[in-house]
Design a protein around this motif. Structure first.
Motif, PDB file in Angstrom:
ATOM      1  N   ALA A  76       9.341 -25.286 -35.738  1.00 27.10           N
ATOM      2  CA  ALA A  76       9.894 -25.130 -37.089  1.00 27.10           C
ATOM      3  C   ALA A  76       9.805 -26.443 -37.874  1.00 27.10           C
ATOM      4  O   ALA A  76       9.455 -26.449 -39.059  1.00 27.10           O
ATOM      5  N   GLU A  77      10.116 -27.544 -37.218  1.00 26.37           N
ATOM      6  CA  GLU A  77      10.044 -28.850 -37.889  1.00 26.37           C
ATOM      7  C   GLU A  77       8.587 -29.237 -38.176  1.00 26.37           C
ATOM      8  O   GLU A  77       8.285 -29.837 -39.212  1.00 26.37           O
ATOM      9  N   SER A  78       7.700 -28.892 -37.268  1.00 29.02           N
ATOM     10  CA  SER A  78       6.285 -29.154 -37.509  1.00 29.02           C
ATOM     11  C   SER A  78       5.779 -28.377 -38.721  1.00 29.02           C
ATOM     12  O   SER A  78       4.994 -28.892 -39.522  1.00 29.02           O
ATOM     13  N   LEU A  79       6.241 -27.132 -38.855  1.00 28.24           N
ATOM     14  CA  LEU A  79       5.862 -26.334 -40.026  1.00 28.24           C
ATOM     15  C   LEU A  79       6.408 -26.949 -41.304  1.00 28.24           C
ATOM     16  O   LEU A  79       5.729 -26.950 -42.342  1.00 28.24           O
ATOM     17  N   ARG A  80       7.620 -27.451 -41.240  1.00 28.55           N
ATOM     18  CA  ARG A  80       8.179 -28.114 -42.420  1.00 28.55           C
ATOM     19  C   ARG A  80       7.318 -29.307 -42.831  1.00 28.55           C
ATOM     20  O   ARG A  80       7.033 -29.506 -44.022  1.00 28.55           O
ATOM     21  N   LEU A  81       6.901 -30.098 -41.845  1.00 22.63           N
ATOM     22  CA  LEU A  81       6.072 -31.262 -42.136  1.00 22.63           C
ATOM     23  C   LEU A  81       4.765 -30.839 -42.805  1.00 22.63           C
ATOM     24  O   LEU A  81       4.295 -31.480 -43.758  1.00 22.63           O
ATOM     25  N   ILE A  82       4.172 -29.754 -42.334  1.00 20.52           N
ATOM     26  CA  ILE A  82       2.924 -29.280 -42.920  1.00 20.52           C
ATOM     27  C   ILE A  82       3.133 -28.814 -44.353  1.00 20.52           C
ATOM     28  O   ILE A  82       2.334 -29.121 -45.247  1.00 20.52           O
ATOM     29  N   SER A  83       4.201 -28.077 -44.612  1.00 20.60           N
ATOM     30  CA  SER A  83       4.455 -27.642 -45.989  1.00 20.60           C
ATOM     31  C   SER A  83       4.748 -28.841 -46.887  1.00 20.60           C
ATOM     32  O   SER A  83       4.383 -28.848 -48.069  1.00 20.60           O
ATOM     33  N   ASN A  84       5.387 -29.892 -46.346  1.00 22.71           N
ATOM     34  CA  ASN A  84       5.583 -31.137 -47.110  1.00 22.71           C
ATOM     35  C   ASN A  84       4.246 -31.770 -47.474  1.00 22.71           C
ATOM     36  O   ASN A  84       4.068 -32.302 -48.582  1.00 22.71           O
ATOM     37  N   ALA A 128       8.048 -23.027 -49.594  1.00 20.24           N
ATOM     38  CA  ALA A 128       8.272 -24.347 -50.213  1.00 20.24           C
ATOM     39  C   ALA A 128       8.113 -24.305 -51.733  1.00 20.24           C
ATOM     40  O   ALA A 128       8.248 -25.332 -52.397  1.00 20.24           O
ATOM     41  N   GLY A 129       7.818 -23.115 -52.275  1.00 15.55           N
ATOM     42  CA  GLY A 129       7.741 -22.958 -53.722  1.00 15.55           C
ATOM     43  C   GLY A 129       6.362 -23.086 -54.317  1.00 15.55           C
ATOM     44  O   GLY A 129       6.215 -23.098 -55.544  1.00 15.55           O
ATOM     45  N   LEU A 130       5.321 -23.163 -53.475  1.00 12.95           N
ATOM     46  CA  LEU A 130       3.955 -23.282 -53.983  1.00 12.95           C
ATOM     47  C   LEU A 130       3.389 -21.904 -54.295  1.00 12.95           C
ATOM     48  O   LEU A 130       3.702 -20.916 -53.618  1.00 12.95           O
ATOM     49  N   ASP A 131       2.539 -21.837 -55.305  1.00  9.41           N
ATOM     50  CA  ASP A 131       1.856 -20.592 -55.650  1.00  9.41           C
ATOM     51  C   ASP A 131       0.631 -20.427 -54.760  1.00  9.41           C
ATOM     52  O   ASP A 131      -0.104 -21.393 -54.514  1.00  9.41           O
ATOM     53  N   VAL A 132       0.393 -19.212 -54.274  1.00  8.46           N
ATOM     54  CA  VAL A 132      -0.682 -18.993 -53.312  1.00  8.46           C
ATOM     55  C   VAL A 132      -2.032 -19.456 -53.840  1.00  8.46           C
ATOM     56  O   VAL A 132      -2.839 -20.047 -53.107  1.00  8.46           O
ATOM     57  N   ASP A 133      -2.316 -19.227 -55.101  1.00  8.05           N
ATOM     58  CA  ASP A 133      -3.622 -19.610 -55.643  1.00  8.05           C
ATOM     59  C   ASP A 133      -3.718 -21.094 -55.982  1.00  8.05           C
ATOM     60  O   ASP A 133      -4.793 -21.580 -56.329  1.00  8.05           O
ATOM     61  N   ASP A 134      -2.594 -21.821 -55.831  1.00 10.44           N
ATOM     62  CA  ASP A 134      -2.637 -23.273 -56.000  1.00 10.44           C
ATOM     63  C   ASP A 134      -3.094 -23.969 -54.720  1.00 10.44           C
ATOM     64  O   ASP A 134      -3.770 -24.998 -54.773  1.00 10.44           O
TER      65      ASP A 134
END
Length: 414
Positions: free
Chosen positions: A70-78, A128-134
């Motif tokens: 879970a923390e690794s996924l957070r780092l990737i989304s960051n 994380a609030g990003l738009d898929v096409d971004d």
């Protein structure tokens, strides 16, 4: 950072694209690269390249993870968020099936577990609030190419179909580039042999040919001495020449999807797509890739496949030329590459000097800021960048996050 400055000294980082096969500490390597570029006067907006950054497959196939999933996924989304703002031309992840294939995954398992991981990354970015096409147009993939040429072509074709449908139907991607499966291919190191190593040149040529016929956008051909040591200069040059012959002496790059319409390849594509879709659904039924990893599902499935292959080789059912058939009574001598051990001592001296010369107070303060961000919900990339800028090492940054997020212990080690 000092090492990164040495590594890229004299290279114009606004004119080259750099690929880094780095996963758990990908954030540190990317930030050091950005800082090195800034020392050249090059802003992040002009940098292009790729970090592999696919940590989920580390839990499945390689074991070089640090933090819990879970923390690794957070780092990737960051990282996704940071690069969208700071390094917009960077490919923030290369979602990899290669290592799973090297661990024993079948072609269907390779693409299924890779795409299941990719879905987890997309969900993390959306959360994380990003738009898929971004962000989706910057996603890329990394697969193996085995010697079973027709099956590999079918695998690549099936993977493209599946990913386009997943992005369009499940995530609502509108941009055609968000639905593209852009992928790099590396020839199958696990199929290369230490016995009669020159025969690997033939294997690598066939593997590379399959990758090109399957539509890869990028290719790495392994050296014939892959099974013995790091490549010698001659072996690396021959690997490069293999690619150049495929690119410039054949006509296989002149047609998109040259096997389209072939009964056998179309049939194999359909079969692989159906088998992979069943496995993807099995992962989804367990709650997604992270939950399935925590149960050991993918790892267990791959290990069973690897065991089956080992039994086939031991029994002679699966022929490996030079290993269980067409062997030699005596192997020709081979001199592998030897790395000068003095390099290690020199690097230790460089590290000791760095720690003696830097402002330790500034390093400690920056690492405390990083831990504060990790303890909350802030993006950790900005304080991590500050830490590296004042001289913190990759290991110190990892230790700072490990102190907050903990260290992952896999299920089978409980």
């Amino acid at each position: 950072l000092d090492d990164m400055l040495v590594l890229f000294d004299g290279l114009p980082l606004d004119e080259v694209s750099t690929s880094m096969t780095i996963n758990a500490p990908a954030s540190s390597l990317l930030l050091m690269y950005q800082l090195a570029a800034e020392r050249q006067g090059i802003p992040g907006t002009k940098l292009t390249g790729t970090i592999q950054n696919d940590v989920l497959k580390e839990y499945i196939a390689r074991g070089t993870y640090i933090y819990p999933p879970a923390e690794s996924l957070r780092l990737i989304s960051n990282i996704f968020e940071y690069c969208h703002t700071e390094i917009p031309r960077w490919n923030t992840i290369s979602i990899s099936g290669y290592h799973m294939a090297e661990a024993g995954a079948t072609p269907a398992q390779e693409i299924a577990f890779t795409l299941a991981n990719a879905k987890e990354y997309v969900r993390a970015a959306l959360a994380a609030g990003l738009d898929v096409d971004d962000f989706a147009p910057r996603l890329s993939f990394f697969f193996v190419a085995r010697t079973t040429l027709l099956e590999e072509v079918a695998k690549f074709r099936a993977a493209r179909r599946l990913w386009a449908r997943i992005m369009r139907d499940e995530f609502g991607a509108k941009n055609p580039k968000s639905q593209m499966l852009r992928f790099h291919t590396q020839t199958a190191g696990v199929q290369l042999t230490a016995q009669q190593p020159e025969v690997n040149l033939v294997r690598v040529a066939l593997q590379g040919l399959g990758a090109v016929l399957g539509g890869t956008q990028s290719l790495h051909t392994n050296s014939y001495d892959e099974a013995i040591a790091l490549p010698t200069a001659k072996a690396a040059r021959l690997a490069l020449r293999t690619q150049q012959i495929l690119a410039f002496e054949t006509d296989v790059t002149k047609t998109v999807d040259p096997f389209a319409g072939s009964y056998v390849v179309e049939s194999m594509t359909d079969d692989l797509e159906e088998e992979a879709m069943t496995l993807i659904q099995a992962v989804e039924d367990k709650g997604g890739a992270v939950r399935a990893i925590e149960e050991g599902f993918q790892k267990n499935e791959i290990e069973k496949s690897a065991y089956d292959v080992a039994l086939q080789i031991d029994s002679g059912e699966r022929v490996v030329v030079g290993v269980n058939k067409y062997t030699l009574d005596e192997e020709e001598p081979y001199e592998p590459l030897r790395v000068d051990p003095a390099i290690e001592a020199e690097q230790c001296e460089r590290l000791a000097k760095l720690r003696a010369d830097r402002d330790q107070g500034a390093v400690d303060a920056a690492l405390e800021k990083l831990q504060a961000a990790a303890s909350g919900t802030d993006n950790v990339l900005w304080p991590m960048r500050e830490a590296h800028a004042v001289g913190a090492t990759g290991g110190e940054v990892s230790d700072a996050l490990r102190a907050v997020w903990g260290k992952y212990t896999p299920r089978d080690a409980f």
